[in-house]
Scaffold this active site. Structure first.
Site, PDB file in Angstrom:
ATOM      1  N   THR A 213      25.025   4.091   4.717  1.00  0.00           N
ATOM      2  CA  THR A 213      26.340   4.535   4.228  1.00  0.00           C
ATOM      3  C   THR A 213      26.634   5.964   4.693  1.00  0.00           C
ATOM      4  O   THR A 213      27.663   6.224   5.325  1.00  0.00           O
ATOM      5  CB  THR A 213      26.365   4.471   2.680  1.00  0.00           C
ATOM      6  OG1 THR A 213      26.049   3.138   2.283  1.00  0.00           O
ATOM      7  CG2 THR A 213      27.719   4.860   2.125  1.00  0.00           C
ATOM      8  N   VAL A 214      25.729   6.893   4.392  1.00  0.00           N
ATOM      9  CA  VAL A 214      26.001   8.310   4.684  1.00  0.00           C
ATOM     10  C   VAL A 214      25.851   8.602   6.177  1.00  0.00           C
ATOM     11  O   VAL A 214      26.730   9.219   6.797  1.00  0.00           O
ATOM     12  CB  VAL A 214      25.096   9.240   3.836  1.00  0.00           C
ATOM     13  CG1 VAL A 214      25.468  10.697   4.081  1.00  0.00           C
ATOM     14  CG2 VAL A 214      25.206   8.914   2.349  1.00  0.00           C
TER      15      VAL A 214
ATOM     16  N   VAL B 121      24.764  16.796  -4.199  1.00  0.00           N
ATOM     17  CA  VAL B 121      25.334  16.830  -5.558  1.00  0.00           C
ATOM     18  C   VAL B 121      26.851  16.637  -5.514  1.00  0.00           C
ATOM     19  O   VAL B 121      27.559  17.370  -4.815  1.00  0.00           O
ATOM     20  CB  VAL B 121      25.017  18.169  -6.271  1.00  0.00           C
ATOM     21  CG1 VAL B 121      25.586  18.161  -7.688  1.00  0.00           C
ATOM     22  CG2 VAL B 121      23.523  18.439  -6.307  1.00  0.00           C
TER      23      VAL B 121
ATOM     24  N   GLY C  44      29.910   7.625  -2.013  1.00  0.00           N
ATOM     25  CA  GLY C  44      30.536   6.826  -0.966  1.00  0.00           C
ATOM     26  C   GLY C  44      30.474   7.532   0.373  1.00  0.00           C
ATOM     27  O   GLY C  44      30.182   8.731   0.468  1.00  0.00           O
TER      28      GLY C  44
ATOM     29  N   LYS D 227      20.481  15.806  -9.823  1.00  0.00           N
ATOM     30  CA  LYS D 227      21.601  16.694  -9.486  1.00  0.00           C
ATOM     31  C   LYS D 227      21.683  17.885 -10.441  1.00  0.00           C
ATOM     32  O   LYS D 227      21.902  19.018 -10.005  1.00  0.00           O
ATOM     33  CB  LYS D 227      22.907  15.887  -9.501  1.00  0.00           C
ATOM     34  CG  LYS D 227      22.948  14.853  -8.360  1.00  0.00           C
ATOM     35  CD  LYS D 227      24.067  13.854  -8.567  1.00  0.00           C
ATOM     36  CE  LYS D 227      24.149  12.870  -7.406  1.00  0.00           C
ATOM     37  NZ  LYS D 227      25.021  11.719  -7.694  1.00  0.00           N
TER      38      LYS D 227
ATOM     39  N   ILE E 160      32.628  17.210  -3.675  1.00  0.00           N
ATOM     40  CA  ILE E 160      32.899  18.483  -4.361  1.00  0.00           C
ATOM     41  C   ILE E 160      31.920  19.536  -3.823  1.00  0.00           C
ATOM     42  O   ILE E 160      30.704  19.343  -3.927  1.00  0.00           O
ATOM     43  CB  ILE E 160      32.700  18.369  -5.898  1.00  0.00           C
ATOM     44  CG1 ILE E 160      33.588  17.263  -6.482  1.00  0.00           C
ATOM     45  CG2 ILE E 160      32.952  19.701  -6.590  1.00  0.00           C
ATOM     46  CD1 ILE E 160      33.366  17.016  -7.976  1.00  0.00           C
TER      47      ILE E 160
HETATM   48  P1  NDP Z   1      21.378   3.554   2.855  1.00  0.00           P
HETATM   49  O1  NDP Z   1      20.386   2.676   2.191  1.00  0.00           O
HETATM   50  O2  NDP Z   1      22.739   3.042   3.076  1.00  0.00           O
HETATM   51  O3  NDP Z   1      20.797   4.022   4.277  1.00  0.00           O
HETATM   52  C1  NDP Z   1      19.478   4.412   4.465  1.00  0.00           C
HETATM   53  C2  NDP Z   1      19.226   4.495   5.961  1.00  0.00           C
HETATM   54  O4  NDP Z   1      17.894   4.957   6.158  1.00  0.00           O
HETATM   55  C3  NDP Z   1      19.337   3.148   6.689  1.00  0.00           C
HETATM   56  O5  NDP Z   1      20.086   3.306   7.870  1.00  0.00           O
HETATM   57  C4  NDP Z   1      17.887   2.792   7.032  1.00  0.00           C
HETATM   58  O6  NDP Z   1      17.735   2.107   8.259  1.00  0.00           O
HETATM   59  C5  NDP Z   1      17.286   4.175   7.171  1.00  0.00           C
HETATM   60  N1  NDP Z   1      15.844   4.170   6.985  1.00  0.00           N
HETATM   61  C6  NDP Z   1      15.127   3.714   5.936  1.00  0.00           C
HETATM   62  N2  NDP Z   1      13.815   3.880   6.151  1.00  0.00           N
HETATM   63  C7  NDP Z   1      13.713   4.441   7.378  1.00  0.00           C
HETATM   64  C8  NDP Z   1      12.626   4.853   8.182  1.00  0.00           C
HETATM   65  N3  NDP Z   1      11.366   4.714   7.779  1.00  0.00           N
HETATM   66  N4  NDP Z   1      12.888   5.384   9.392  1.00  0.00           N
HETATM   67  C9  NDP Z   1      14.160   5.536   9.832  1.00  0.00           C
HETATM   68  N5  NDP Z   1      15.238   5.176   9.108  1.00  0.00           N
HETATM   69  C10 NDP Z   1      15.009   4.635   7.912  1.00  0.00           C
HETATM   70  O7  NDP Z   1      21.407   4.905   2.022  1.00  0.00           O
HETATM   71  P2  NDP Z   1      22.606   5.928   1.837  1.00  0.00           P
HETATM   72  O8  NDP Z   1      23.214   6.244   3.134  1.00  0.00           O
HETATM   73  O9  NDP Z   1      23.475   5.460   0.719  1.00  0.00           O
HETATM   74  O10 NDP Z   1      21.817   7.205   1.248  1.00  0.00           O
HETATM   75  C11 NDP Z   1      21.083   8.062   2.090  1.00  0.00           C
HETATM   76  C12 NDP Z   1      20.746   9.338   1.320  1.00  0.00           C
HETATM   77  O11 NDP Z   1      21.952   9.960   0.900  1.00  0.00           O
HETATM   78  C13 NDP Z   1      19.928   9.113   0.045  1.00  0.00           C
HETATM   79  O12 NDP Z   1      19.098  10.221  -0.148  1.00  0.00           O
HETATM   80  C14 NDP Z   1      20.986   9.075  -1.055  1.00  0.00           C
HETATM   81  O13 NDP Z   1      20.477   9.442  -2.308  1.00  0.00           O
HETATM   82  C15 NDP Z   1      21.934  10.128  -0.520  1.00  0.00           C
HETATM   83  N6  NDP Z   1      23.306  10.050  -1.003  1.00  0.00           N
HETATM   84  C16 NDP Z   1      23.997   8.880  -0.948  1.00  0.00           C
HETATM   85  C17 NDP Z   1      25.297   8.823  -1.386  1.00  0.00           C
HETATM   86  C18 NDP Z   1      26.099   7.571  -1.365  1.00  0.00           C
HETATM   87  O14 NDP Z   1      27.222   7.592  -1.911  1.00  0.00           O
HETATM   88  N7  NDP Z   1      25.616   6.480  -0.778  1.00  0.00           N
HETATM   89  C19 NDP Z   1      25.966  10.028  -1.917  1.00  0.00           C
HETATM   90  C20 NDP Z   1      25.135  11.218  -1.922  1.00  0.00           C
HETATM   91  C21 NDP Z   1      23.871  11.212  -1.472  1.00  0.00           C
HETATM   92  P3  NDP Z   1      18.353   0.636   8.554  1.00  0.00           P
HETATM   93  O15 NDP Z   1      19.848   0.842   8.562  1.00  0.00           O
HETATM   94  O16 NDP Z   1      17.834   0.269   9.870  1.00  0.00           O
HETATM   95  O17 NDP Z   1      17.920  -0.232   7.425  1.00  0.00           O
HETATM   96  N1  HSE Z   2      24.435   6.957  -6.291  1.00  0.00           N
HETATM   97  C1  HSE Z   2      25.079   8.211  -6.339  1.00  0.00           C
HETATM   98  C2  HSE Z   2      26.260   8.146  -7.265  1.00  0.00           C
HETATM   99  C3  HSE Z   2      25.513   8.623  -4.958  1.00  0.00           C
HETATM  100  O1  HSE Z   2      26.696   7.037  -7.602  1.00  0.00           O
HETATM  101  O2  HSE Z   2      26.778   9.182  -7.668  1.00  0.00           O
HETATM  102  C4  HSE Z   2      26.108   9.990  -4.886  1.00  0.00           C
HETATM  103  O3  HSE Z   2      25.151  10.974  -5.093  1.00  0.00           O
END
Ligand code: NDP
Ligand code: HSE
Length: 438
Positions: free
Chosen positions: A21-22, A141, A312, A214, A145
């Site tokens: 996602t991110v 966090v 998101g 957070k 924001i």
């Molecule tokens: P996702 O689960 O959507 O994505 C995680 C990514 O990490 C995937 O692309 C996955 O690969 C990759 N990955 C996992 N293990 C490995 C590895 N060993 N080596 C290389 N790549 C790896 O997570 P998000 O994007 O939602 O979240 C990422 C971070 O951002 C987390 O720390 C989360 O807490 C934080 N975050 C998320 C928010 C949100 O709204 N989603 C908001 C704020 C923070 P593959 O695609 O191949 O499976």
């Molecule tokens: N899972 C977290 C939330 C992502 O819903 O707020 C953003 O940090």
């Protein structure tokens, strides 16, 4: 297409680990707004490498121009990369190894990983200082924001007394939908997951752990103390029912999961996560859906409220890109606003000492004398009752009783609730929530 002001300057070269996602959002912003970002950063920001778990996974972003790493940690040794973006997730494992390796190699790091920063932020900050590089985490966090920047830079001239608010988009989305449509918890959670709001393990959201990460980070920034997850009591929203939403509404409140960090006049800090009742007409009461709200109290700036999307792809990726632009411009601040030798160990206040109004929802047998038994226990704990709500008449069967207390100590309220829950006429687990009055 507008051209960059300083195109001749050396690009800032970044490697992105995590393409979910991110990570996907960061790629999309940098691809779409390359020229705009180059103007604002006074140099191009160029993705040179990416890493994900699976190279063959179908993705909606074009990665063909970038070097691929199966092992993200190997990326942190690549001399052609200036900044590592860690958006894999997890407090330990590969994310921690990647960030440590990058910092140790003198590379800057931008991360959205609140679990990592809350549990290991202090050690990582030390490592960043040792290698004279940057560790940035605006996205960790409250999504879109910019609260890290606000606390660390915007309010740097203030003594901060409190920072608190709605810090989890998934929970706020669930609570909002449950209240407005009476929909089932699990159903709404699935929707939040599909929208990319929830953590890989959504229990982190529901049980309050994500909010705890957070508020742990915000407390460290606000008070200059070491992040400390060990002394942060947490309760989530998993036990709340649609009936709690309805009762709260009848009393003029909404239920919100709040992260709270507050410093008393004696310098002691209380940090906690709990669902609270907030007045429907209050500013924070109007913050619904995936939106987050962060309130701060500073001695000169006064009260401040920031509202924005808390989760998101777009808001989170936007925050990471802002960090990259700051770094490209040469900004570098101490990770938690003060250098690690100046970060103190917090003096803690027991949350039991907190005083407030409380909401108590009980399921009791509908028979004479039950209310008197409950009132006697409250009296014994020196708690006086402000309002009582009983709905329905169902002789011998359970009915709901909702009580609002006058100001009481949390420890007294908890002790009374435990005693009440042992009464033969009380069924199930009582639901106790504090009323946050700001
Ligand atoms: P996702 O689960 O959507 O994505 C995680 C990514 O990490 C995937 O692309 C996955 O690969 C990759 N990955 C996992 N293990 C490995 C590895 N060993 N080596 C290389 N790549 C790896 O997570 P998000 O994007 O939602 O979240 C990422 C971070 O951002 C987390 O720390 C989360 O807490 C934080 N975050 C998320 C928010 C949100 O709204 N989603 C908001 C704020 C923070 P593959 O695609 O191949 O499976
Ligand atoms: N899972 C977290 C939330 C992502 O819903 O707020 C953003 O940090």
């Amino acid at each position: 297409m507008p051209s960059s002001r300083i195109v001749s300057q050396k690009p800032l070269r970044i490697g992105i680990a995590g393409l979910g996602t991110v990570g996907g959002g960061i790629v999309r912003i940098l691809q779409k707004h390359g020229a705009l970002i180059a103007d604002r950063a006074c140099r191009p920001i160029k993705i040179v490498a990416v890493s994900g778990r699976s190279r063959t996974k179908k993705r909606s972003i074009n990665l063909t121009k970038y070097k691929w790493f199966n092992d993200p940690v190997a990326m942190a040794h690549d001399p052609d990369i200036d900044v590592i973006v860690e958006v894999i997730g997890g407090a330990g494992g590969v994310a921690k190894k990647l960030v440590e390796t990058a910092l140790a190699n003198g590379k800057a790091v931008a991360t959205a990983n609140k679990a990592l920063m809350a549990h290991h932020g202090y050690e990582l900050a030390k490592l960043a200082e040792k290698h004279d590089t940057a560790l940035m985490y605006e996205a960790s966090v409250a999504g879109g924001i910019p609260i890290i920047k606000v606390l660390r830079e915007g309010f740097a001239g203030n003594d901060i007394q409190a920072v608190f608010g709605i810090l989890n988009g998934t929970c706020n989305y669930i609570l909002t939908e449950m209240r407005s449509s009476g929909r089932d918890f699990k159903d709404v959670l699935k929707e939040a997951q599909a929208k990319g709001y929830a953590e890989a393990n959504p229990a982190m959201d529901i049980e309050g752990t994500d909010t705890a990460h957070k508020i742990c980070i915000l407390g460290a920034l606000a008070f200059g103390v070491k992040p400390d997850m060990a002394h942060l009591p947490v309760s989530g929203i998993g036990h709340l029912t649609a009936a709690d939403m309805t009762h709260a509404e009848e009393l003029g409140f909404k239920v919100k999961l709040l992260g709270i960090a507050r410093r008393g006049n004696d310098g002691r800090i209380v940090q906690m996560v709990e669902p609270c009742l907030v007045a429907t007409g209050s500013t924070i009461g109007a913050v619904d859906g995936v939106y987050n709200a962060v309130l701060t109290e500073g001695d000169f700036v006064g009260d401040n409220l920031l509202v924005g999307r808390g989760a998101g792809e777009g808001p989170t990726a936007s925050a990471v890109v802002a960090d990259l632009i700051d770094y490209a411009l040469g900004f570098k601040t101490p990770v938690f606003g003060v250098t690690t030798p100046n970060m103190k160990k917090a003096k803690r206040m027991d949350p039991g000492e907190m005083v407030g109004h409380f909401y108590l929802h009980l399921s009791v047998k509908d028979k004479p004398g039950v209310l008197a038994e409950i009132a006697a226990i409250m009296r014994d704990h020196k708690i006086s009752i402000e309002a009582v709500l009983q709905r329905g008449h169902n002789p011998g069967k359970p009915v709901s009783i909702v009580m609002m207390s006058h100001k009481a100590r949390r420890a007294d309220m908890e002790a009374a609730t435990a005693e009440i829950s042992n009464l033969a006429s009380v069924a199930g687990k009582p639901c106790l929530m504090r009323i946050e009055s700001f």
